[in-house]
Design a protein around this motif. Structure first.
Motif, PDB file in Angstrom:
ATOM      1  N   ALA A   1       0.858  -1.181   0.000  1.00 61.67           N
ATOM      2  CA  ALA A   1       0.000   0.000   0.000  1.00 61.67           C
ATOM      3  C   ALA A   1       0.896   1.233   0.000  1.00 61.67           C
ATOM      4  CB  ALA A   1      -0.901  -0.011   1.231  1.00 61.67           C
ATOM      5  N   ASP A   2       0.458   2.280  -0.637  1.00 61.19           N
ATOM      6  CA  ASP A   2       1.258   3.494  -0.697  1.00 61.19           C
ATOM      7  C   ASP A   2       1.604   4.004   0.692  1.00 61.19           C
ATOM      8  OD1 ASP A   2      -0.414   4.893  -3.638  1.00 61.19           O
ATOM      9  OD2 ASP A   2       1.236   3.456  -3.452  1.00 61.19           O
ATOM     10  N   SER A   3       0.709   3.813   1.637  1.00 68.39           N
ATOM     11  CA  SER A   3       0.906   4.354   2.980  1.00 68.39           C
ATOM     12  C   SER A   3       2.025   3.676   3.751  1.00 68.39           C
ATOM     13  CB  SER A   3      -0.399   4.241   3.783  1.00 68.39           C
ATOM     14  OG  SER A   3      -0.809   2.883   3.873  1.00 68.39           O
ATOM     15  N   VAL A   4       2.471   2.513   3.284  1.00 72.91           N
ATOM     16  CA  VAL A   4       3.513   1.789   4.025  1.00 72.91           C
ATOM     17  C   VAL A   4       4.789   1.580   3.219  1.00 72.91           C
ATOM     18  CG1 VAL A   4       1.720   0.574   5.332  1.00 72.91           C
ATOM     19  CG2 VAL A   4       2.798  -0.557   3.367  1.00 72.91           C
ATOM     20  N   LYS A   5       4.785   1.991   1.968  1.00 69.89           N
ATOM     21  CA  LYS A   5       5.978   1.813   1.135  1.00 69.89           C
ATOM     22  C   LYS A   5       7.179   2.491   1.763  1.00 69.89           C
ATOM     23  CE  LYS A   5       3.881   1.240  -3.426  1.00 69.89           C
ATOM     24  NZ  LYS A   5       3.630   1.867  -4.744  1.00 69.89           N
ATOM     25  N   GLY A   6       8.284   1.767   1.765  1.00 68.50           N
ATOM     26  CA  GLY A   6       9.508   2.287   2.349  1.00 68.50           C
ATOM     27  C   GLY A   6       9.627   2.060   3.838  1.00 68.50           C
ATOM     28  N   ARG A   7       8.540   1.648   4.472  1.00 70.11           N
ATOM     29  CA  ARG A   7       8.572   1.411   5.925  1.00 70.11           C
ATOM     30  C   ARG A   7       8.318  -0.053   6.267  1.00 70.11           C
ATOM     31  NH1 ARG A   7       4.801   3.546   9.037  1.00 70.11           N
ATOM     32  NH2 ARG A   7       3.192   3.653   7.422  1.00 70.11           N
ATOM     33  N   PHE A   8       7.516  -0.738   5.473  1.00 72.17           N
ATOM     34  CA  PHE A   8       7.179  -2.139   5.729  1.00 72.17           C
ATOM     35  C   PHE A   8       7.841  -3.025   4.686  1.00 72.17           C
ATOM     36  CE2 PHE A   8       2.784  -1.522   7.981  1.00 72.17           C
ATOM     37  CZ  PHE A   8       3.373  -0.603   8.838  1.00 72.17           C
ATOM     38  N   THR A   9       8.203  -4.226   5.098  1.00 75.59           N
ATOM     39  CA  THR A   9       8.771  -5.209   4.187  1.00 75.59           C
ATOM     40  C   THR A   9       8.114  -6.562   4.435  1.00 75.59           C
ATOM     41  OG1 THR A   9      10.907  -4.072   4.162  1.00 75.59           O
ATOM     42  CG2 THR A   9      10.858  -6.350   3.385  1.00 75.59           C
ATOM     43  N   ILE A  10       7.594  -7.160   3.378  1.00 75.63           N
ATOM     44  CA  ILE A  10       7.009  -8.492   3.483  1.00 75.63           C
ATOM     45  C   ILE A  10       8.011  -9.505   2.941  1.00 75.63           C
ATOM     46  CG2 ILE A  10       5.829  -8.355   1.237  1.00 75.63           C
ATOM     47  CD1 ILE A  10       3.516  -9.951   2.543  1.00 75.63           C
ATOM     48  N   SER A  11       8.091 -10.641   3.593  1.00 73.92           N
ATOM     49  CA  SER A  11       9.008 -11.683   3.146  1.00 73.92           C
ATOM     50  C   SER A  11       8.441 -13.041   3.547  1.00 73.92           C
ATOM     51  CB  SER A  11      10.394 -11.483   3.761  1.00 73.92           C
ATOM     52  OG  SER A  11      10.331 -11.588   5.181  1.00 73.92           O
ATOM     53  N   ARG A  12       8.974 -14.087   2.963  1.00 71.51           N
ATOM     54  CA  ARG A  12       8.535 -15.422   3.348  1.00 71.51           C
ATOM     55  C   ARG A  12       9.733 -16.352   3.344  1.00 71.51           C
ATOM     56  NH1 ARG A  12       3.970 -17.046  -0.693  1.00 71.51           N
ATOM     57  NH2 ARG A  12       3.981 -18.917   0.604  1.00 71.51           N
ATOM     58  N   ASP A  13       9.641 -17.408   4.112  1.00 69.24           N
ATOM     59  CA  ASP A  13      10.766 -18.336   4.171  1.00 69.24           C
ATOM     60  C   ASP A  13      10.682 -19.317   3.015  1.00 69.24           C
ATOM     61  OD1 ASP A  13       9.429 -20.305   6.935  1.00 69.24           O
ATOM     62  OD2 ASP A  13       8.926 -20.291   4.831  1.00 69.24           O
ATOM     63  N   ASN A  14      11.739 -20.046   2.781  1.00 67.20           N
ATOM     64  CA  ASN A  14      11.826 -20.917   1.615  1.00 67.20           C
ATOM     65  C   ASN A  14      10.810 -22.051   1.637  1.00 67.20           C
ATOM     66  OD1 ASN A  14      13.903 -19.417   0.521  1.00 67.20           O
ATOM     67  ND2 ASN A  14      15.506 -20.624   1.501  1.00 67.20           N
ATOM     68  N   SER A  15      10.406 -22.423   2.791  1.00 69.36           N
ATOM     69  CA  SER A  15       9.433 -23.510   2.874  1.00 69.36           C
ATOM     70  C   SER A  15       8.014 -23.039   2.579  1.00 69.36           C
ATOM     71  CB  SER A  15       9.458 -24.133   4.269  1.00 69.36           C
ATOM     72  OG  SER A  15       8.913 -23.226   5.211  1.00 69.36           O
ATOM     73  N   LYS A  16       7.837 -21.714   2.392  1.00 71.07           N
ATOM     74  CA  LYS A  16       6.529 -21.129   2.104  1.00 71.07           C
ATOM     75  C   LYS A  16       5.581 -21.211   3.263  1.00 71.07           C
ATOM     76  CE  LYS A  16       4.531 -22.382  -1.624  1.00 71.07           C
ATOM     77  NZ  LYS A  16       4.011 -23.140  -2.778  1.00 71.07           N
ATOM     78  N   SER A  17       6.060 -21.695   4.407  1.00 74.13           N
ATOM     79  CA  SER A  17       5.107 -21.890   5.483  1.00 74.13           C
ATOM     80  C   SER A  17       4.939 -20.670   6.377  1.00 74.13           C
ATOM     81  CB  SER A  17       5.533 -23.078   6.337  1.00 74.13           C
ATOM     82  OG  SER A  17       6.769 -22.795   6.971  1.00 74.13           O
ATOM     83  N   THR A  18       5.849 -19.709   6.277  1.00 72.69           N
ATOM     84  CA  THR A  18       5.778 -18.536   7.143  1.00 72.69           C
ATOM     85  C   THR A  18       6.023 -17.265   6.348  1.00 72.69           C
ATOM     86  OG1 THR A  18       6.628 -19.847   9.000  1.00 72.69           O
ATOM     87  CG2 THR A  18       6.671 -17.458   9.222  1.00 72.69           C
ATOM     88  N   VAL A  19       5.205 -16.282   6.620  1.00 75.98           N
ATOM     89  CA  VAL A  19       5.394 -14.980   5.996  1.00 75.98           C
ATOM     90  C   VAL A  19       5.565 -13.950   7.107  1.00 75.98           C
ATOM     91  CG1 VAL A  19       2.924 -14.484   5.854  1.00 75.98           C
ATOM     92  CG2 VAL A  19       4.493 -13.371   4.275  1.00 75.98           C
ATOM     93  N   HIS A  20       6.418 -12.981   6.859  1.00 73.12           N
ATOM     94  CA  HIS A  20       6.720 -11.967   7.854  1.00 73.12           C
ATOM     95  C   HIS A  20       6.384 -10.583   7.325  1.00 73.12           C
ATOM     96  CE1 HIS A  20       8.964 -15.102   9.942  1.00 73.12           C
ATOM     97  NE2 HIS A  20       9.578 -15.367   8.798  1.00 73.12           N
ATOM     98  N   LEU A  21       6.063  -9.700   8.230  1.00 73.81           N
ATOM     99  CA  LEU A  21       5.881  -8.299   7.885  1.00 73.81           C
ATOM    100  C   LEU A  21       6.724  -7.474   8.849  1.00 73.81           C
ATOM    101  CD1 LEU A  21       4.336  -6.318   6.018  1.00 73.81           C
ATOM    102  CD2 LEU A  21       2.699  -6.028   7.897  1.00 73.81           C
ATOM    103  N   GLN A  22       7.825  -6.963   8.330  1.00 68.46           N
ATOM    104  CA  GLN A  22       8.684  -6.097   9.127  1.00 68.46           C
ATOM    105  C   GLN A  22       8.171  -4.677   9.002  1.00 68.46           C
ATOM    106  OE1 GLN A  22      12.288  -7.766   6.996  1.00 68.46           O
ATOM    107  NE2 GLN A  22      13.141  -7.529   9.034  1.00 68.46           N
ATOM    108  N   MET A  23       7.856  -4.090  10.141  1.00 68.54           N
ATOM    109  CA  MET A  23       7.283  -2.752  10.152  1.00 68.54           C
ATOM    110  C   MET A  23       8.226  -1.827  10.910  1.00 68.54           C
ATOM    111  SD  MET A  23       3.290  -3.689  10.924  1.00 68.54           S
ATOM    112  CE  MET A  23       3.648  -4.226  12.608  1.00 68.54           C
ATOM    113  N   SER A  24       8.621  -0.759  10.272  1.00 62.43           N
ATOM    114  CA  SER A  24       9.474   0.216  10.932  1.00 62.43           C
ATOM    115  C   SER A  24       8.885   1.608  10.715  1.00 62.43           C
ATOM    116  CB  SER A  24      10.901   0.145  10.391  1.00 62.43           C
ATOM    117  OG  SER A  24      10.921   0.443   9.007  1.00 62.43           O
TER     118      SER A  24
END
Length: 127
Positions: free
Chosen positions: A62-85
């Protein structure tokens, strides 16, 4: 049936950071190819925050979080993370993890695109 469990919510001061995690279980190989985070505050529509598609590792924000949030997932596809700063008071909401088979630049933030949802985790940001 896929199950999603969010964790990592909590309270933080403005400018602080939090990382949310979403663990998927009982999923098939393609049922979590698209995973996303949405958020909702009382009286407002649930809005898409970020999504990641396994196929090309494409991400959307979303435009409101660009540059501050990062989404990622692990190789097993079982977990997704949202890093918020750089959290702001307006980021306070209940954050929901969602899983779907496919997403694109048009559908990543559409609620109907996702068949499975977590229970949500509260994020509070104090000014």
């Amino acid at each position: 049936q896929i199950q999603l469990e969010e964790s990592g919510g909590g309270s933080v001061q403005a400018g602080g950071s939090l990382t949310l995690s979403c663990a998927a279980s009982r999923y098939t190989s393609s049922s979590t190819d698209c995973m996303a985070w949405f958020r909702q505050t009382p009286g407002k529509e649930r809005e898409g925050v970020a999504a990641i598609y396994t196929g090309e590792g494409t991400t959307w924000y979303a435009d409101s979080v660009k540059g501050r949030f990062t989404i990622s997932r692990d190789n097993s596809k079982s977990t997704v993370h949202l890093q918020m700063s750089g959290l702001k008071p307006e980021d306070a909401a209940v954050y929901y993890c969602a899983a779907g088979i496919f997403c694109s630049g048009v559908t990543w933030n559409r609620r109907w695109n996702f068949g499975t949802w977590g229970q949500g985790t509260q994020v509070t940001v104090s000014s």
